[in-house]
Design a protein around this motif. Structure first.
Motif, short mmCIF file in Angstrom:
data_model
loop_
_atom_site.label_atom_id
_atom_site.label_comp_id
_atom_site.label_asym_id
_atom_site.label_seq_id
_atom_site.Cartn_x
_atom_site.Cartn_y
_atom_site.Cartn_z
N ILE A 64 0.84 -1.20 0.00
CA ILE A 64 0.00 0.00 0.00
C ILE A 64 0.87 1.25 0.00
CG2 ILE A 64 -1.69 1.33 1.33
CD1 ILE A 64 -2.86 -1.09 -0.08
N LEU A 65 1.95 1.24 0.80
CA LEU A 65 2.86 2.39 0.84
C LEU A 65 3.48 2.64 -0.53
CD1 LEU A 65 4.81 2.00 4.21
CD2 LEU A 65 3.03 3.65 3.65
N SER A 67 2.30 1.76 -3.42
CA SER A 67 1.25 2.24 -4.33
C SER A 67 0.98 3.73 -4.12
CB SER A 67 -0.05 1.44 -4.12
OG SER A 67 0.16 0.08 -4.39
N ASP A 68 0.95 4.14 -2.86
CA ASP A 68 0.70 5.56 -2.57
C ASP A 68 1.87 6.45 -2.99
OD1 ASP A 68 -1.77 4.96 -1.54
OD2 ASP A 68 -1.09 4.92 0.55
N CYS A 69 3.08 5.88 -3.05
CA CYS A 69 4.26 6.67 -3.43
C CYS A 69 4.44 6.76 -4.94
CB CYS A 69 5.52 6.06 -2.82
SG CYS A 69 5.62 6.20 -1.03
N TYR A 70 3.63 6.02 -5.70
CA TYR A 70 3.82 6.02 -7.15
C TYR A 70 3.59 7.41 -7.74
CZ TYR A 70 3.21 4.85 -12.07
OH TYR A 70 3.33 4.80 -13.43
N SER A 72 3.11 11.62 -6.76
CA SER A 72 3.33 12.61 -5.72
C SER A 72 3.21 14.01 -6.33
CB SER A 72 4.72 12.41 -5.08
OG SER A 72 5.72 12.54 -6.07
N ASP A 74 0.18 14.30 -4.93
CA ASP A 74 -1.12 13.69 -4.79
C ASP A 74 -1.07 12.26 -5.31
OD1 ASP A 74 -4.02 13.20 -6.28
OD2 ASP A 74 -4.19 14.25 -4.36
N SER A 75 -1.63 11.30 -4.55
CA SER A 75 -1.52 9.89 -4.91
C SER A 75 -2.40 9.50 -6.10
CB SER A 75 -1.87 9.01 -3.71
OG SER A 75 -3.19 9.29 -3.27
N ASN A 76 -3.31 10.40 -6.52
CA ASN A 76 -4.20 10.09 -7.64
C ASN A 76 -3.84 10.84 -8.92
OD1 ASN A 76 -5.91 8.26 -6.24
ND2 ASN A 76 -6.95 9.99 -5.27
#
Length: 202
Positions: A64-65, A67-70, A72, A74-76
């Motif tokens: 999950i970490l 995936s969220d760092c892919y 930046s 903003d994670s989306n």
């Protein structure tokens, strides 16, 4: 459904659910699963399952970490970070890039050495098994792992020179099939061991 259209960065992506699944299985399940029953047996019925659940949670949390760092900041909709060093630079700054880079490559080198040794030992075990099968278990069968380690290392060097190796999806399909085979072998060995002890069946 294939994702062949270009994204917000203009890159064409051809991955699908099947290729992603193959990559995940290959990354998570390896030959180490063959020693999993022994490891759980050493820990016992309480610590063994607890360790499995704990490390499954650690794997899930770190996934999950990552995936969220892919993207930046903003994670989306943020800028994509294609490399591990890009993530470190974005979240930790330039000062930590060198330290994390050295750590990353040290782990990669350690993994490479580990796989080389494991591969050589596996080939030695096969040769010893053939020798005992042909000459009997009392025979003196001596096998050197140096040659196998050199052969395996040369294969690693040659394969690492192939361009875009990560795009050869059939390798992940083969590796995923091997991972399933590892798990199946481990399951069969556990069933054989269980059936050889009638007292365990009550």
């Amino acid at each position: 459904m294939d994702m062949e259209q270009g994204g917000d960065d203009g890159r064409i992506r051809t991955g699908n659910v099947w290729t992603a699944t193959a990559h995940v299985i290959t990354a998570l399940v390896g030959s180490g699963v063959l020693t999993l029953p022994w490891s759980v047996a050493q820990l016992g019925w309480i610590l063994g399952p607890f360790a499995l659940v704990f490390f499954a949670f650690v794997t899930y949390y770190t996934a999950i970490l990552l995936s969220d760092c892919y993207r930046s900041p903003d994670s989306n909709s943020g800028r994509r970070n294609y490399k591990y060093m890009d993530v470190i630079k974005e979240f930790r700054g330039e000062k930590d890039v060198i330290i994390c880079g050295i750590t990353q490559y040290a782990i990669l080198w350690g993994t490479m050495v580990g796989y080389t040794i494991t591969g050589a030992m596996s080939m030695m075990a096969i040769e010893l098994s053939d020798c005992f099968h042909e000459k009997g278990h009392a025979a003196k069968c001596e096998v050197s792992g140096t040659l196998y380690a050199v052969i395996f290392g040369i294969m690693e060097i040659v394969l690492s020179q192939l361009p875009n190796l990560e795009k050869i999806s059939f390798l992940s399909y083969i590796a995923a099939a091997m991972s399933v085979a590892y798990s199946f072998i481990g399951l069969c060995l556990c069933l054989v061991e269980f059936s050889s002890h009638p007292e365990l069946r009550g």
